[in-house]
Every structure is written in C-alpha cells, then in structure tokens.
Design a protein around this motif. Structure first.
Motif, PDB file in Angstrom:
ATOM      1  N   LYS A  66      26.325  42.516  39.810  1.00 58.14           N
ATOM      2  CA  LYS A  66      27.571  43.116  40.284  1.00 58.14           C
ATOM      3  C   LYS A  66      28.766  42.477  39.570  1.00 58.14           C
ATOM      4  O   LYS A  66      28.756  41.284  39.268  1.00 58.14           O
ATOM      5  CB  LYS A  66      27.719  42.909  41.794  1.00 58.14           C
ATOM      6  CG  LYS A  66      26.594  43.522  42.597  1.00 58.14           C
ATOM      7  CD  LYS A  66      26.572  45.019  42.424  1.00 58.14           C
ATOM      8  CE  LYS A  66      25.410  45.621  43.179  1.00 58.14           C
ATOM      9  NZ  LYS A  66      25.093  46.950  42.760  1.00 58.14           N
ATOM     10  N   PRO A  67      29.821  43.261  39.326  1.00 63.40           N
ATOM     11  CA  PRO A  67      31.020  42.709  38.689  1.00 63.40           C
ATOM     12  C   PRO A  67      31.686  41.653  39.572  1.00 63.40           C
ATOM     13  O   PRO A  67      31.652  41.746  40.799  1.00 63.40           O
ATOM     14  CB  PRO A  67      31.944  43.920  38.528  1.00 63.40           C
ATOM     15  CG  PRO A  67      31.126  45.112  38.799  1.00 63.40           C
ATOM     16  CD  PRO A  67      29.922  44.680  39.555  1.00 63.40           C
ATOM     17  N   LYS A  68      32.272  40.675  38.934  1.00 60.56           N
ATOM     18  CA  LYS A  68      32.899  39.581  39.669  1.00 60.56           C
ATOM     19  C   LYS A  68      34.415  39.553  39.497  1.00 60.56           C
ATOM     20  O   LYS A  68      35.087  38.692  40.024  1.00 60.56           O
ATOM     21  CB  LYS A  68      32.290  38.258  39.230  1.00 60.56           C
ATOM     22  CG  LYS A  68      30.837  38.158  39.653  1.00 60.56           C
ATOM     23  CD  LYS A  68      30.109  37.074  38.933  1.00 60.56           C
ATOM     24  CE  LYS A  68      28.656  37.042  39.280  1.00 60.56           C
ATOM     25  NZ  LYS A  68      27.913  38.206  38.921  1.00 60.56           N
ATOM     26  N   ARG A  69      34.935  40.495  38.751  1.00 63.21           N
ATOM     27  CA  ARG A  69      36.382  40.544  38.542  1.00 63.21           C
ATOM     28  C   ARG A  69      37.071  41.177  39.742  1.00 63.21           C
ATOM     29  O   ARG A  69      36.539  42.052  40.388  1.00 63.21           O
ATOM     30  CB  ARG A  69      36.724  41.376  37.314  1.00 63.21           C
ATOM     31  CG  ARG A  69      36.399  40.703  36.050  1.00 63.21           C
ATOM     32  CD  ARG A  69      36.955  41.509  34.923  1.00 63.21           C
ATOM     33  NE  ARG A  69      36.651  40.839  33.677  1.00 63.21           N
ATOM     34  CZ  ARG A  69      37.152  41.203  32.524  1.00 63.21           C
ATOM     35  NH1 ARG A  69      37.948  42.225  32.449  1.00 63.21           N
ATOM     36  NH2 ARG A  69      36.844  40.544  31.444  1.00 63.21           N
ATOM     37  N   GLN A  70      38.295  40.716  39.959  1.00 62.73           N
ATOM     38  CA  GLN A  70      39.137  41.309  40.985  1.00 62.73           C
ATOM     39  C   GLN A  70      40.466  41.648  40.345  1.00 62.73           C
ATOM     40  O   GLN A  70      41.142  40.781  39.791  1.00 62.73           O
ATOM     41  CB  GLN A  70      39.335  40.349  42.148  1.00 62.73           C
ATOM     42  CG  GLN A  70      38.056  40.043  42.892  1.00 62.73           C
ATOM     43  CD  GLN A  70      38.280  39.070  44.025  1.00 62.73           C
ATOM     44  OE1 GLN A  70      39.369  38.577  44.232  1.00 62.73           O
ATOM     45  NE2 GLN A  70      37.219  38.783  44.763  1.00 62.73           N
ATOM     46  N   PHE A  71      40.820  42.903  40.402  1.00 67.40           N
ATOM     47  CA  PHE A  71      42.073  43.358  39.816  1.00 67.40           C
ATOM     48  C   PHE A  71      43.100  43.536  40.911  1.00 67.40           C
ATOM     49  O   PHE A  71      42.804  44.024  41.993  1.00 67.40           O
ATOM     50  CB  PHE A  71      41.871  44.696  39.088  1.00 67.40           C
ATOM     51  CG  PHE A  71      41.053  44.592  37.854  1.00 67.40           C
ATOM     52  CD1 PHE A  71      41.602  44.114  36.678  1.00 67.40           C
ATOM     53  CD2 PHE A  71      39.722  44.956  37.867  1.00 67.40           C
ATOM     54  CE1 PHE A  71      40.848  44.011  35.534  1.00 67.40           C
ATOM     55  CE2 PHE A  71      38.944  44.862  36.728  1.00 67.40           C
ATOM     56  CZ  PHE A  71      39.511  44.400  35.559  1.00 67.40           C
ATOM     57  N   SER A  72      44.317  43.161  40.597  1.00 66.02           N
ATOM     58  CA  SER A  72      45.423  43.417  41.510  1.00 66.02           C
ATOM     59  C   SER A  72      46.564  44.026  40.704  1.00 66.02           C
ATOM     60  O   SER A  72      46.919  43.537  39.625  1.00 66.02           O
ATOM     61  CB  SER A  72      45.881  42.135  42.202  1.00 66.02           C
ATOM     62  OG  SER A  72      46.332  41.208  41.259  1.00 66.02           O
ATOM     63  N   TYR A  73      47.094  45.109  41.203  1.00 66.32           N
ATOM     64  CA  TYR A  73      48.162  45.807  40.519  1.00 66.32           C
ATOM     65  C   TYR A  73      49.495  45.403  41.123  1.00 66.32           C
ATOM     66  O   TYR A  73      49.656  45.345  42.331  1.00 66.32           O
ATOM     67  CB  TYR A  73      47.968  47.317  40.638  1.00 66.32           C
ATOM     68  CG  TYR A  73      46.726  47.814  39.945  1.00 66.32           C
ATOM     69  CD1 TYR A  73      46.694  47.969  38.573  1.00 66.32           C
ATOM     70  CD2 TYR A  73      45.562  48.094  40.651  1.00 66.32           C
ATOM     71  CE1 TYR A  73      45.558  48.400  37.921  1.00 66.32           C
ATOM     72  CE2 TYR A  73      44.420  48.531  40.023  1.00 66.32           C
ATOM     73  CZ  TYR A  73      44.437  48.690  38.651  1.00 66.32           C
ATOM     74  OH  TYR A  73      43.304  49.123  37.996  1.00 66.32           O
ATOM     75  N   THR A  74      50.456  45.160  40.259  1.00 65.00           N
ATOM     76  CA  THR A  74      51.809  44.849  40.711  1.00 65.00           C
ATOM     77  C   THR A  74      52.778  45.797  40.041  1.00 65.00           C
ATOM     78  O   THR A  74      52.569  46.235  38.909  1.00 65.00           O
ATOM     79  CB  THR A  74      52.207  43.403  40.359  1.00 65.00           C
ATOM     80  OG1 THR A  74      52.094  43.223  38.951  1.00 65.00           O
ATOM     81  CG2 THR A  74      51.300  42.413  41.068  1.00 65.00           C
ATOM     82  N   ASN A  75      53.831  46.113  40.727  1.00 66.45           N
ATOM     83  CA  ASN A  75      54.841  47.009  40.203  1.00 66.45           C
ATOM     84  C   ASN A  75      56.000  46.171  39.683  1.00 66.45           C
ATOM     85  O   ASN A  75      56.779  45.624  40.443  1.00 66.45           O
ATOM     86  CB  ASN A  75      55.318  47.972  41.308  1.00 66.45           C
ATOM     87  CG  ASN A  75      56.175  49.069  40.764  1.00 66.45           C
ATOM     88  OD1 ASN A  75      56.426  49.147  39.556  1.00 66.45           O
ATOM     89  ND2 ASN A  75      56.646  49.931  41.656  1.00 66.45           N
ATOM     90  N   ASP A  76      56.082  46.024  38.359  1.00 68.17           N
ATOM     91  CA  ASP A  76      57.108  45.180  37.745  1.00 68.17           C
ATOM     92  C   ASP A  76      58.300  45.980  37.236  1.00 68.17           C
ATOM     93  O   ASP A  76      59.142  45.458  36.523  1.00 68.17           O
ATOM     94  CB  ASP A  76      56.509  44.383  36.578  1.00 68.17           C
ATOM     95  CG  ASP A  76      55.509  43.340  37.062  1.00 68.17           C
ATOM     96  OD1 ASP A  76      55.612  42.966  38.249  1.00 68.17           O
ATOM     97  OD2 ASP A  76      54.668  42.912  36.266  1.00 68.17           O
ATOM     98  N   GLU A  77      58.375  47.261  37.584  1.00 72.21           N
ATOM     99  CA  GLU A  77      59.508  48.072  37.131  1.00 72.21           C
ATOM    100  C   GLU A  77      60.767  47.675  37.871  1.00 72.21           C
ATOM    101  O   GLU A  77      60.751  47.406  39.048  1.00 72.21           O
ATOM    102  CB  GLU A  77      59.211  49.543  37.350  1.00 72.21           C
ATOM    103  CG  GLU A  77      58.047  50.042  36.503  1.00 72.21           C
ATOM    104  CD  GLU A  77      57.784  51.525  36.748  1.00 72.21           C
ATOM    105  OE1 GLU A  77      58.690  52.209  37.235  1.00 72.21           O
ATOM    106  OE2 GLU A  77      56.672  51.955  36.435  1.00 72.21           O
ATOM    107  N   ALA A  78      61.861  47.653  37.133  1.00 70.85           N
ATOM    108  CA  ALA A  78      63.135  47.255  37.760  1.00 70.85           C
ATOM    109  C   ALA A  78      63.974  48.456  38.089  1.00 70.85           C
ATOM    110  O   ALA A  78      63.869  49.500  37.582  1.00 70.85           O
ATOM    111  CB  ALA A  78      63.919  46.348  36.830  1.00 70.85           C
TER     112      ALA A  78
END
Length: 78
Positions: A66-78
């Motif tokens: 199983k994959p072990k990566r964890q992705f988290s998305y952030t909104n960096d637009e100003a």
C-alpha cells in the motif's frame, strides 16, 4: 520517528522507497515473469507469457504493498 523511517528507506530515482517493499515487489515480479516463461510452449510464446507474468506480478505487488505517502493540499493564492 521520521528519522527512523528514512533509515529503512533508500533513494531510487529521486524518491525514497522502503527496502522491504522493494525486495518484496522484485521477488513477486521475478517469480511471475520466470514462471510464465517456464510454463509457456515453444516458439514465440515464452516472450508473451513472460510479459503477462510481469504485468501479473505488478498487479499483485500493487495489492500487497500500500502507498505510504500522504498528500495535503493548501491554497496559497493571494
């Protein structure tokens, strides 16, 4: 904890891979490829059976590991 994870991993093509998972996938893919090659009839069939065995080994490896990566998305637009 993160330091312990890095000790169990090696860098492959600029990505970190768990050694145990890498060896397991190599063994599974090798066994299915060679097994397909060995059970194939004579002629050009060993190549096809070996390639089908490699694909089958890849599918089995993706199920076992199983994959072990964890992705988290952030909104960096100003």
């Amino acid at each position: 904890m993160e330091q312990e994870e890095k000790q169990d991993n090696i860098e492959v093509w600029e990505d970190y891979v768990n050694i145990k998972d890498l060896v397991l996938s190599l063994v599974v893919c090798s066994l299915t490829s060679v097994g397909g090659y060995i059970i194939a009839p004579a002629g050009q069939q060993p190549l096809i059976f070996g390639l089908v065995g490699a694909v089958l080994g890849f599918i089995i490896s993706t199920i076992l590991i199983k994959p072990k990566r964890q992705f988290s998305y952030t909104n960096d637009e100003a």
